[in-house]
Design a protein around this motif. Structure first.
Motif, PDB file in Angstrom:
ATOM      1  N   PHE A 181      50.493  -3.163 -10.375  1.00 57.02           N
ATOM      2  CA  PHE A 181      50.503  -1.750 -10.650  1.00 57.02           C
ATOM      3  C   PHE A 181      49.766  -0.691  -8.994  1.00 57.02           C
ATOM      4  O   PHE A 181      50.092  -0.174  -8.271  1.00 57.02           O
ATOM      5  CB  PHE A 181      48.987  -1.874 -11.529  1.00 57.02           C
ATOM      6  N   VAL A 182      49.202  -1.806  -8.592  1.00 58.06           N
ATOM      7  CA  VAL A 182      48.032  -1.434  -6.879  1.00 58.06           C
ATOM      8  C   VAL A 182      49.304  -1.195  -5.580  1.00 58.06           C
ATOM      9  O   VAL A 182      49.519  -0.016  -5.325  1.00 58.06           O
ATOM     10  CB  VAL A 182      47.438  -2.479  -6.837  1.00 58.06           C
ATOM     11  N   HIS A 186      50.122   2.569  -4.585  1.00 62.18           N
ATOM     12  CA  HIS A 186      50.171   1.921  -2.997  1.00 62.18           C
ATOM     13  C   HIS A 186      51.469   3.488  -2.339  1.00 62.18           C
ATOM     14  O   HIS A 186      50.992   4.004  -1.608  1.00 62.18           O
ATOM     15  CB  HIS A 186      50.232   0.527  -2.363  1.00 62.18           C
ATOM     16  N   ASN A 187      52.006   2.930  -3.006  1.00 62.93           N
ATOM     17  CA  ASN A 187      53.830   3.632  -2.866  1.00 62.93           C
ATOM     18  C   ASN A 187      53.308   5.105  -3.399  1.00 62.93           C
ATOM     19  O   ASN A 187      53.884   6.175  -2.469  1.00 62.93           O
ATOM     20  CB  ASN A 187      55.146   3.348  -3.966  1.00 62.93           C
ATOM     21  N   LEU A 328      42.024  12.753   0.284  1.00 60.84           N
ATOM     22  CA  LEU A 328      42.098  13.131  -0.557  1.00 60.84           C
ATOM     23  C   LEU A 328      43.123  12.528  -1.627  1.00 60.84           C
ATOM     24  O   LEU A 328      42.917  11.874  -2.908  1.00 60.84           O
ATOM     25  CB  LEU A 328      41.844  14.538  -0.647  1.00 60.84           C
ATOM     26  N   CYS A 329      43.915  12.237  -0.989  1.00 61.15           N
ATOM     27  CA  CYS A 329      45.285  11.590  -1.268  1.00 61.15           C
ATOM     28  C   CYS A 329      45.353  10.300  -1.442  1.00 61.15           C
ATOM     29  O   CYS A 329      45.559   9.789  -2.989  1.00 61.15           O
ATOM     30  CB  CYS A 329      46.460  12.034  -0.464  1.00 61.15           C
ATOM     31  N   TYR A 330      44.356   9.538  -0.551  1.00 56.43           N
ATOM     32  CA  TYR A 330      43.756   7.787  -1.023  1.00 56.43           C
ATOM     33  C   TYR A 330      43.137   7.908  -2.266  1.00 56.43           C
ATOM     34  O   TYR A 330      43.028   6.829  -3.000  1.00 56.43           O
ATOM     35  CB  TYR A 330      43.294   7.877   0.057  1.00 56.43           C
ATOM     36  N   GLN A 355      41.141  -3.571   1.622  1.00 55.06           N
ATOM     37  CA  GLN A 355      40.965  -4.508   2.934  1.00 55.06           C
ATOM     38  C   GLN A 355      43.127  -4.540   2.477  1.00 55.06           C
ATOM     39  O   GLN A 355      43.102  -5.082   4.499  1.00 55.06           O
ATOM     40  CB  GLN A 355      39.957  -5.840   2.381  1.00 55.06           C
ATOM     41  N   THR A 356      43.550  -5.169   1.659  1.00 55.92           N
ATOM     42  CA  THR A 356      44.359  -5.100   1.688  1.00 55.92           C
ATOM     43  C   THR A 356      45.797  -4.258   2.687  1.00 55.92           C
ATOM     44  O   THR A 356      46.448  -4.499   3.560  1.00 55.92           O
ATOM     45  CB  THR A 356      44.959  -5.375   0.732  1.00 55.92           C
ATOM     46  N   TRP A 357      45.252  -3.091   2.656  1.00 51.89           N
ATOM     47  CA  TRP A 357      45.841  -1.730   3.174  1.00 51.89           C
ATOM     48  C   TRP A 357      45.280  -1.760   4.371  1.00 51.89           C
ATOM     49  O   TRP A 357      45.693  -0.928   5.654  1.00 51.89           O
ATOM     50  CB  TRP A 357      45.718  -0.720   2.574  1.00 51.89           C
TER      51      TRP A 357
END
Length: 457
Positions: A181-182, A186-187, A328-330, A355-357
């Motif tokens: 889901f994450v 992300h996509n 704001l997109c994030y 952190q993964t991003w």
């Protein structure tokens, strides 16, 4: 440490080399024998082939691995994942073996598979971002689940993943299939950021009549400060590229955008959960619109070409507007993850997610620290808020299309200014008696507050 990998496509092959280079012994399988031969050749050229074993069938792969086994799947999402899982059961996997789906699977499929295979093996999910380059040299890895098998392989994934300031960009972000889901969200953020950059390019190119090379220079200068990001950097590079005839490469590319489906899933799940992510949805629809001519409704949806107006935009204001719109997109994506985590009881850790991003992935950016500060930080950006309003208005006045820029301005305006929802709810009660709620928290109907002698027929 031994690990098996099924699927030696672009991502699988590059991840395999990364795993071997970090010291793992890898047993690899693909239905295409040429893929295995190519991997061996590459491993030999790097001097790491002694830790690689290519097998011709899944049964041989199982025999070569010491129990409990760790098996990674990098096969196309959908039915093929289930087929491989069933084949592995027949080949002899056991209850304590862990099989990790590392593809772009729908998280709902991951939930179903965890139940389906719970007595046969441990099924886990992990989203991987970074493309071929990331897989080879250090991707972002969004894992999920509490399976015991993670304890064996987690230390290795922390080495294989990208790192940022000494911290690994691998994390188990939450329970169940939350990793997929994450990665899906992300996509969705990736869609929005790509479209937003394209819209800023369009404003500068066709609204202010700058050349691709001039737009690239602007993007380059922005990248030297707080706006530095992978997507902005590659966009600047693309706009600099020219053919031998000195033509801008971007002008030779057909105006149709492809998609693999994860952006659409993001929009669908946001609607199902009742969480507003208008910038992400607008980006998906923008891609659909570029392909309108290929649909059955093309004749009804193709309009006469219209002239557009030239505009004059202040570059500092545009920079501020782009910065806030990006944040704001994030934030919309994180709100969707938080809402899904609450609904599914996944206990997703947003700090681990961010952190993964931070490195290795497509949406990495220097301003992720600002995003981590949350709504409180965004509320302090008064100059950027005014810039977004002004730039969005100017952009739309040109006659060009700015779906994500407009949606993002509408998003922040809806949440921070006077709303029109009270009239819409009154309309619903007027014709459907759905009820209204007053400022005092009382639930009632319009007719309880005023006399409506005769409704409009």
């Amino acid at each position: 440490m031994q690990v098996a990998l099924v699927g030696l496509g672009v991502m699988g092959k590059n991840l395999a080399l990364n795993l071997i280079e970090k010291g793992l012994t890898l047993v690899a399988y693909d239905t295409n024998p040429d893929a295995g031969a190519e991997l061996i050749s590459q491993a030999q050229s790097l001097g790491i082939a002694e830790r690689l074993h290519i097998v011709s069938d899944l049964g041989d792969m199982i025999k070569r691995l010491e129990a409990p086994r760790s098996i990674l799947l990098l096969v196309p999402a959908g039915e093929l994942v289930d087929k491989v899982c069933s084949d592995l059961v027949e080949a002899g996997v056991e209850k304590d073996d862990i099989i990790v789906d590392c593809g772009n699977s729908n998280y709902k499929d991951g939930i179903a598979r965890k139940l389906k295979y719970q007595n046969k093996f441990e099924f886990a999910t992990m989203g991987i971002s970074g493309g071929a380059e990331g897989a080879r040299h250090g991707p972002a890895m969004m894992a999920s689940g509490s399976e015991g098998g993670w304890e064996r392989i987690e230390p290795w994934f922390e080495k294989v993943a990208a790192s940022y300031n000494g911290d690994s960009c691998f994390a188990r972000v939450g329970q169940s299939a939350s990793g997929h889901f994450v990665k899906m969200v992300h996509n969705g953020i990736e869609y929005a950021l790509m479209q937003l950059i394209a819209e800023v390019y369009q404003l500068l190119r066709f609204g202010t009549k700058r050349s691709p090379e001039e737009v690239a220079a602007i993007f380059r200068s922005w990248s030297e400060g707080r706006l530095n990001s992978y997507l902005l950097a590659i966009s600047a590079h693309i706009l600099e590229l020219k053919t031998e005839q000195d033509e801008a490469l971007v002008d030779l590319i057909d105006n149709k955008v492809g998609a693999k489906g994860t952006g659409l899933w993001t929009a669908q799940n946001a609607l199902e959960l009742g969480i507003a992510v208008p910038s992400l949805v607008a980006a998906v629809q923008a891609r659909h619109l570029t392909n309108t001519i290929d649909t059955h409704a093309a004749k009804e949806m193709t309009y006469q070409t219209k002239e557009t107006d030239e505009i004059n935009v202040d570059l500092d204001e545009l920079k501020d507007a782009f910065y806030l719109a990006s944040l704001l997109c994030y934030r919309q994506g994180l709100a969707l993850i938080k809402g899904a985590s609450r609904a599914h009881q996944w206990k997703v850790d947003l700090a681990k997610t961010l952190q993964t991003w931070r490195a290795g992935c497509i949406i990495r950016a220097d301003y992720l620290d600002d995003i981590a500060e949350g709504v409180e930080f965004i509320d302090t950006l008064s100059n950027e808020t005014k810039a977004l309003r002004k730039v969005a208005g100017l952009a739309v006045s040109s006659g060009l299309a700015f779906p994500v820029l407009s949606a993002t301005q509408n998003y922040i305006a809806t949440l921070s200014t006077a709303s029109n929802g009270h009239l819409v709810q009154a309309q619903r009660d007027y014709f459907g008696e759905h009820g209204i709620k007053t400022h005092q928290g009382e639930t009632c109907h319009l007719t309880d507050l005023v006399d409506i002698d005769q409704k409009v027929r």
